[in-house]
Design a protein around this motif. Structure first.
Motif, PDB file in Angstrom:
ATOM      1  N   ASP A  81      21.009   0.021  -8.637  1.00 33.57           N
ATOM      2  CA  ASP A  81      19.531   0.170  -8.603  1.00 33.57           C
ATOM      3  C   ASP A  81      19.142   1.773  -8.027  1.00 33.57           C
ATOM      4  O   ASP A  81      18.588   0.922  -7.264  1.00 33.57           O
ATOM      5  CB  ASP A  81      18.864  -1.295  -8.137  1.00 33.57           C
ATOM      6  N   PRO A  82      19.039   2.815  -9.060  1.00 30.71           N
ATOM      7  CA  PRO A  82      18.503   3.781  -8.396  1.00 30.71           C
ATOM      8  C   PRO A  82      17.526   3.903  -7.558  1.00 30.71           C
ATOM      9  O   PRO A  82      17.577   4.519  -6.978  1.00 30.71           O
ATOM     10  CB  PRO A  82      18.950   5.026  -9.701  1.00 30.71           C
ATOM     11  N   THR A  83      16.576   3.352  -8.265  1.00 28.93           N
ATOM     12  CA  THR A  83      15.442   3.785  -7.386  1.00 28.93           C
ATOM     13  C   THR A  83      14.624   2.427  -5.810  1.00 28.93           C
ATOM     14  O   THR A  83      14.177   3.057  -4.981  1.00 28.93           O
ATOM     15  CB  THR A  83      13.363   3.015  -8.296  1.00 28.93           C
ATOM     16  N   ALA A  84      16.002   2.160  -5.625  1.00 31.58           N
ATOM     17  CA  ALA A  84      15.798   1.012  -4.654  1.00 31.58           C
ATOM     18  C   ALA A  84      16.035   2.285  -3.480  1.00 31.58           C
ATOM     19  O   ALA A  84      14.817   1.878  -2.911  1.00 31.58           O
ATOM     20  CB  ALA A  84      16.980   0.100  -4.023  1.00 31.58           C
ATOM     21  N   LEU A  85      16.200   3.399  -3.532  1.00 31.56           N
ATOM     22  CA  LEU A  85      16.179   3.913  -2.363  1.00 31.56           C
ATOM     23  C   LEU A  85      15.209   4.373  -1.577  1.00 31.56           C
ATOM     24  O   LEU A  85      14.685   4.728  -0.518  1.00 31.56           O
ATOM     25  CB  LEU A  85      17.289   5.295  -2.521  1.00 31.56           C
ATOM     26  N   ILE A  86      14.454   4.671  -2.814  1.00 30.72           N
ATOM     27  CA  ILE A  86      12.864   5.481  -2.533  1.00 30.72           C
ATOM     28  C   ILE A  86      12.266   3.729  -2.266  1.00 30.72           C
ATOM     29  O   ILE A  86      10.824   4.290  -1.461  1.00 30.72           O
ATOM     30  CB  ILE A  86      12.144   5.637  -3.772  1.00 30.72           C
ATOM     31  N   SER A  88      14.965  10.494  -0.121  1.00 32.79           N
ATOM     32  CA  SER A  88      16.236  11.251  -0.279  1.00 32.79           C
ATOM     33  C   SER A  88      15.817  11.812  -2.147  1.00 32.79           C
ATOM     34  O   SER A  88      16.527  12.249  -2.833  1.00 32.79           O
ATOM     35  CB  SER A  88      17.339   9.781  -1.032  1.00 32.79           C
ATOM     36  N   GLU A  89      14.588  11.794  -2.595  1.00 37.94           N
ATOM     37  CA  GLU A  89      13.838  11.930  -3.671  1.00 37.94           C
ATOM     38  C   GLU A  89      13.322  13.880  -3.308  1.00 37.94           C
ATOM     39  O   GLU A  89      13.317  13.994  -4.506  1.00 37.94           O
ATOM     40  CB  GLU A  89      12.774  10.656  -4.152  1.00 37.94           C
ATOM     41  N   GLY A  90      13.223  13.873  -2.183  1.00 31.38           N
ATOM     42  CA  GLY A  90      12.881  14.964  -2.030  1.00 31.38           C
ATOM     43  C   GLY A  90      14.384  16.293  -1.194  1.00 31.38           C
ATOM     44  O   GLY A  90      15.112  15.531  -0.816  1.00 31.38           O
ATOM     45  N   LEU A  91      14.351  16.962  -0.296  1.00 35.83           N
ATOM     46  CA  LEU A  91      14.660  17.558   0.101  1.00 35.83           C
ATOM     47  C   LEU A  91      15.684  16.886   1.327  1.00 35.83           C
ATOM     48  O   LEU A  91      16.886  17.262   1.432  1.00 35.83           O
ATOM     49  CB  LEU A  91      14.007  18.679   1.147  1.00 35.83           C
ATOM     50  N   GLY A  92      15.788  15.390   1.931  1.00 37.68           N
ATOM     51  CA  GLY A  92      16.383  14.643   2.392  1.00 37.68           C
ATOM     52  C   GLY A  92      17.680  14.559   1.596  1.00 37.68           C
ATOM     53  O   GLY A  92      18.442  13.852   2.500  1.00 37.68           O
ATOM     54  N   THR A 119       1.083  -1.148   0.104  1.00 38.09           N
ATOM     55  CA  THR A 119       0.147  -0.139   0.021  1.00 38.09           C
ATOM     56  C   THR A 119       0.968   0.540   0.208  1.00 38.09           C
ATOM     57  O   THR A 119       0.407   2.514  -0.165  1.00 38.09           O
ATOM     58  CB  THR A 119      -0.765  -0.232   1.106  1.00 38.09           C
ATOM     59  N   SER A 120       2.057   1.165   0.129  1.00 35.34           N
ATOM     60  CA  SER A 120       2.902   2.000  -0.142  1.00 35.34           C
ATOM     61  C   SER A 120       2.545   3.059  -1.617  1.00 35.34           C
ATOM     62  O   SER A 120       2.482   2.728  -2.505  1.00 35.34           O
ATOM     63  CB  SER A 120       4.504   1.133  -0.089  1.00 35.34           C
ATOM     64  N   ARG A 121       2.624   4.371  -1.136  1.00 32.73           N
ATOM     65  CA  ARG A 121       1.923   5.439  -2.180  1.00 32.73           C
ATOM     66  C   ARG A 121       3.756   5.183  -2.826  1.00 32.73           C
ATOM     67  O   ARG A 121       3.662   5.552  -4.264  1.00 32.73           O
ATOM     68  CB  ARG A 121       2.037   6.825  -2.015  1.00 32.73           C
ATOM     69  N   TYR A 122       4.643   5.612  -2.176  1.00 29.34           N
ATOM     70  CA  TYR A 122       5.817   5.177  -2.886  1.00 29.34           C
ATOM     71  C   TYR A 122       6.254   4.093  -3.552  1.00 29.34           C
ATOM     72  O   TYR A 122       6.703   4.376  -4.933  1.00 29.34           O
ATOM     73  CB  TYR A 122       7.083   5.719  -2.168  1.00 29.34           C
TER      74      TYR A 122
END
Length: 199
Positions: free
Chosen positions: A175-180, A160-164, A16-19
């Motif tokens: 795998d660049p999207t793994a952190l999100i 990380s995809e925002g101000l973080g 159910t994660s929106r990310y």
């Protein structure tokens, strides 16, 4: 003339994660979302990477049991600080404590993804660890960041995809999207192995 309902979608995101929903949407495939009924409590002495792998597979299996014809994606992420798991903080006080602990440290975000289709007897799971080096943070910048972004639903208390991103010195990942929250390179590899044609 009555039209029959459309057939059920054969790709399901067991989260159910929106990310994760937003990330999977990048692939241009129709999919449904289902909430997996999985207890996420770590087992005694379970390492963060083992926990992430177990939960990703458990989530995919739980949804696949209800939708045996579907290809189901399950994923989980555990922030790993020196072998200790850091969960989602849930509130400001716990997020402050997490960021204080991570200040000047390298945290490994253990992001696991699993793809399961019961009808085909298909099951794969993989891990995409991401090394994140945090800058030395003082209490004032932690407070400013948390008030601005309120990342209380994120493992490790930072987006990380925002101000973080401003809190970090370096990110190391294949795998660049793994952190999100969903490693799309590995996800695509598994979906192709399960027979899906990607755009």
């Amino acid at each position: 003339m009555l039209q029959s309902p459309p057939p059920p979608c054969n790709l399901v995101l067991g989260s159910t994660s929106r990310y994760r929903r937003d990330l999977l949407g990048r692939l241009g495939l129709p999919f449904e979302v289902a909430a997996p009924a999985v207890d996420e409590t770590p087992l005694p002495e379970e390492s963060p990477h083992a926990l992430a792998l177990r939960l990703a597979l458990a989530k995919a299996r739980a949804v696949a049991a209800l939708r045996p014809e579907a290809i189901v994606i399950g994923s989980d992420q555990v922030a790993d600080l020196g072998g200790q798991p850091l969960g989602k903080p849930g509130n400001h006080e716990r997020a402050t404590a997490q960021l204080r602990r991570m200040s000047g440290q390298t945290v490994i975000f253990q992001t696991a993804v699993a793809v399961v289709c019961q009808a085909m007897g298909f099951e794969q799971v993989d891990l995409a660890p991401v090394q994140v080096r945090f800058r030395s943070l003082d209490d004032a910048e932690i407070e400013r960041y948390l008030r601005a972004e309120q990342p209380y639903d994120c493992a490790g208390s930072a987006k990380s995809e925002g101000l973080g991103i401003s809190l970090l010195d370096a990110i190391d990942s294949d795998d660049p999207t793994a952190l999100i929250g969903l490693p799309l390179i590995r996800t695509c590899r598994m979906l192709r192995a399960a027979g899906l044609v990607l755009p």
